[in-house]
Design a protein around this motif. Structure first.
Motif, short mmCIF file in Angstrom:
data_model
loop_
_atom_site.label_atom_id
_atom_site.label_comp_id
_atom_site.label_asym_id
_atom_site.label_seq_id
_atom_site.Cartn_x
_atom_site.Cartn_y
_atom_site.Cartn_z
N LEU A 8 128.77 66.74 16.54
CA LEU A 8 127.53 65.85 16.61
C LEU A 8 127.65 64.61 17.66
O LEU A 8 128.85 63.95 17.81
CB LEU A 8 127.25 65.60 15.28
N SER A 9 126.50 64.33 18.00
CA SER A 9 126.08 63.18 18.92
C SER A 9 125.04 62.74 18.88
O SER A 9 124.00 63.12 18.24
CB SER A 9 126.74 63.56 20.43
N VAL A 10 125.13 61.21 19.03
CA VAL A 10 123.91 60.33 19.02
C VAL A 10 123.55 59.65 20.29
O VAL A 10 124.58 59.24 20.91
CB VAL A 10 123.77 59.22 17.87
N THR A 11 122.58 59.74 20.98
CA THR A 11 122.38 58.71 22.20
C THR A 11 121.16 57.93 21.85
O THR A 11 120.23 57.91 21.26
CB THR A 11 121.84 59.84 22.97
N PHE A 12 121.82 56.57 21.94
CA PHE A 12 120.56 55.26 21.82
C PHE A 12 119.55 55.40 22.94
O PHE A 12 119.83 55.63 24.23
CB PHE A 12 121.32 54.13 21.99
N GLU A 13 118.30 55.02 22.59
CA GLU A 13 117.38 54.78 23.47
C GLU A 13 117.73 53.57 24.18
O GLU A 13 118.54 52.85 24.02
CB GLU A 13 116.03 54.64 23.04
N SER A 14 116.81 53.33 25.39
CA SER A 14 116.88 52.08 26.16
C SER A 14 116.96 50.90 25.51
O SER A 14 118.06 49.82 25.99
CB SER A 14 116.11 52.07 27.30
N GLU A 15 116.54 50.73 24.38
CA GLU A 15 116.37 49.41 23.33
C GLU A 15 117.85 49.15 23.37
O GLU A 15 118.19 47.95 23.07
CB GLU A 15 115.67 49.42 22.22
N GLY A 16 118.73 50.09 22.88
CA GLY A 16 120.03 49.89 22.45
C GLY A 16 120.91 49.11 23.54
O GLY A 16 121.73 48.25 23.36
N GLY A 17 120.75 49.63 24.91
CA GLY A 17 121.45 48.90 26.04
C GLY A 17 120.93 47.49 26.24
O GLY A 17 121.73 46.59 26.50
N VAL A 18 119.63 47.23 25.91
CA VAL A 18 119.07 45.92 26.04
C VAL A 18 119.62 44.93 24.98
O VAL A 18 120.00 43.78 25.33
CB VAL A 18 117.62 45.89 25.93
N PHE A 19 119.54 45.59 23.90
CA PHE A 19 120.38 44.83 22.85
C PHE A 19 121.74 44.31 22.97
O PHE A 19 122.10 43.39 22.66
CB PHE A 19 120.14 45.59 21.41
N ALA A 20 122.47 45.40 23.37
CA ALA A 20 124.00 45.20 23.72
C ALA A 20 123.98 44.01 24.87
O ALA A 20 124.52 43.21 24.72
CB ALA A 20 124.54 46.44 24.35
N ASP A 21 123.24 44.14 25.85
CA ASP A 21 123.06 42.92 26.88
C ASP A 21 122.78 41.61 26.38
O ASP A 21 123.33 40.61 26.60
CB ASP A 21 122.13 43.25 28.01
N VAL A 22 121.84 41.66 25.58
CA VAL A 22 121.38 40.65 24.97
C VAL A 22 122.31 39.80 24.09
O VAL A 22 122.71 38.54 23.87
CB VAL A 22 120.12 40.59 24.31
N ASP A 23 123.07 40.70 23.16
CA ASP A 23 123.94 40.29 22.33
C ASP A 23 125.22 39.76 23.10
O ASP A 23 125.72 38.84 22.62
CB ASP A 23 124.69 41.44 21.21
N ARG A 24 125.49 40.55 24.11
CA ARG A 24 126.59 39.97 25.05
C ARG A 24 126.35 38.46 25.88
O ARG A 24 127.18 37.58 25.61
CB ARG A 24 126.89 40.91 26.17
N ALA A 25 124.96 38.43 26.19
CA ALA A 25 124.64 37.13 26.68
C ALA A 25 124.94 35.96 25.84
O ALA A 25 124.96 34.62 26.17
CB ALA A 25 123.29 37.23 27.33
N ILE A 26 124.24 36.26 24.56
CA ILE A 26 124.27 35.27 23.40
C ILE A 26 125.89 34.73 23.24
O ILE A 26 126.05 33.69 23.09
CB ILE A 26 123.65 35.64 22.18
#
Length: 320
Positions: free
Chosen positions: A138-156
């Motif tokens: 099984l696998s799960v692929t995150f939509e683009s919001e997941g990448g945005v979330f990760a970038d914002v979380d990292r920036a914070i």
């Protein structure tokens, strides 16, 4: 300051240990020790009885309060010396492994977090044994919001400024701006609250409307400000916000259910005259278009004329 989900989870984990060692602790004393209000503590206490080693009877935390003191009834039964080892069922192991692998692929995830997650995943695979087999298929692929979330979380976490190309539905356009991120939160959708260098004001951005994002080298330096309490929802009009008057027919009464308003006056035809406030009156043009024949903006006059012009252009686009 309204705590986010991560803060609350960390606090409740500490709260379990704190309450085990202090039977009958006073609510005011516990709240003061954790730097929260009594209401926030009561909210935590409402969640804790749903936690435990499983959902079988006797395995959940039995925590009671009379509004003044707190008791943990089965602390000994669930203590570290007597509790049964945690065993995962096949579906639980599969869900955890699939989720862990998916999160590890998020772009922008801090390398230290990714390494820790991969180490935990390896341990979980070893503990799950044969139950781990299904997860590999099984696998799960995150939509683009997941990448945005990760970038914002990292920036914070790194206290860095970010550049956004952001879609504004009120203006129906993409704008480019640099912002100093302050916090992530979820109210229906996921948002980042930030200090916007373009408008020189606090702004809230919905992550699924971010078309492009880059973490910049500049340090984030938002001015000191008190974080809003979001417990009452994202839209919280202020007294100084401009006033808008909307008249709706019977088919538009739902406006009073979805928009905070100052007053709602009954009209003879069964409709309502609604007075509300908003920091961005132009954003209500879309509401006027959605209402169609069921409502209209009465004031301010400039907004009413703008809404009529938007409706005219929309009809012209359909050849009507």
């Amino acid at each position: 300051m309204a705590s986010n989900a991560v803060d609350q989870t960390r606090r409740m984990l500490s709260l379990v240990t704190y309450l085990r060692d202090r039977p009958g602790a006073r609510i005011d004393d516990v709240a003061r020790a954790f730097g929260i209000t009594a209401d926030e503590l009561i909210s935590d206490l409402g969640v804790l009885p749903m936690c435990g080693t499983s959902f079988r009877g006797g395995d959940l935390l039995e925590i009671d309060t009379d509004g003044e003191r707190i008791w943990w009834r089965n602390a000994d039964a669930l203590g570290s010396d007597t509790a049964q080892p945690l065993r995962l069922a096949s579906d639980e192991a599969t869900a955890l492994l699939v989720a862990a692998r998916a999160v590890a692929t998020l772009p922008g995830l801090r390398e230290s977090d990714r390494d820790a997650l991969l180490r935990a995943t390896a341990k979980l695979e070893a503990a799950a044994g044969e139950n781990a087999g299904a997860s590999s298929r099984l696998s799960v692929t995150f939509e683009s919001e997941g990448g945005v979330f990760a970038d914002v979380d990292r920036a914070i976490a790194e206290r860095r400024r970010i550049w956004l190309r952001y879609y504004s539905p009120a203006r129906d356009e993409l704008t480019e701006r640099e912002v100093d991120p302050i916090r992530l939160f979820a109210v229906g959708h996921t948002y980042v609250e930030a200090w916007c260098r373009l408008s020189e004001a606090r702004r809230t951005f919905r992550l699924d409307r971010v078309a492009e994002i880059r973490i910049l080298d500049e340090a984030a330096d938002p001015p000191p400000m008190e974080l809003r309490d979001l417990s009452a929802g994202l839209v919280q009009p202020a007294a100084e916000d401009p006033e808008v008057v909307i008249e709706v027919g019977p088919g538009g009464r739902w406006v009073a259910e979805y928009y905070p308003y100052d007053s709602a006056e009954e009209l003879p035809d069964g409709g309502l005259r609604v007075v509300l406030r908003t920091p961005d009156p132009a954003s209500l043009r879309r509401l006027a278009l959605r209402l169609g024949r069921d409502g209209r903006i009465v004031a301010p006059r400039e907004l009413a004329e703008s809404a009529r012009e938007a409706a005219r252009l929309a009809l012209a686009a359909y050849g009507e």
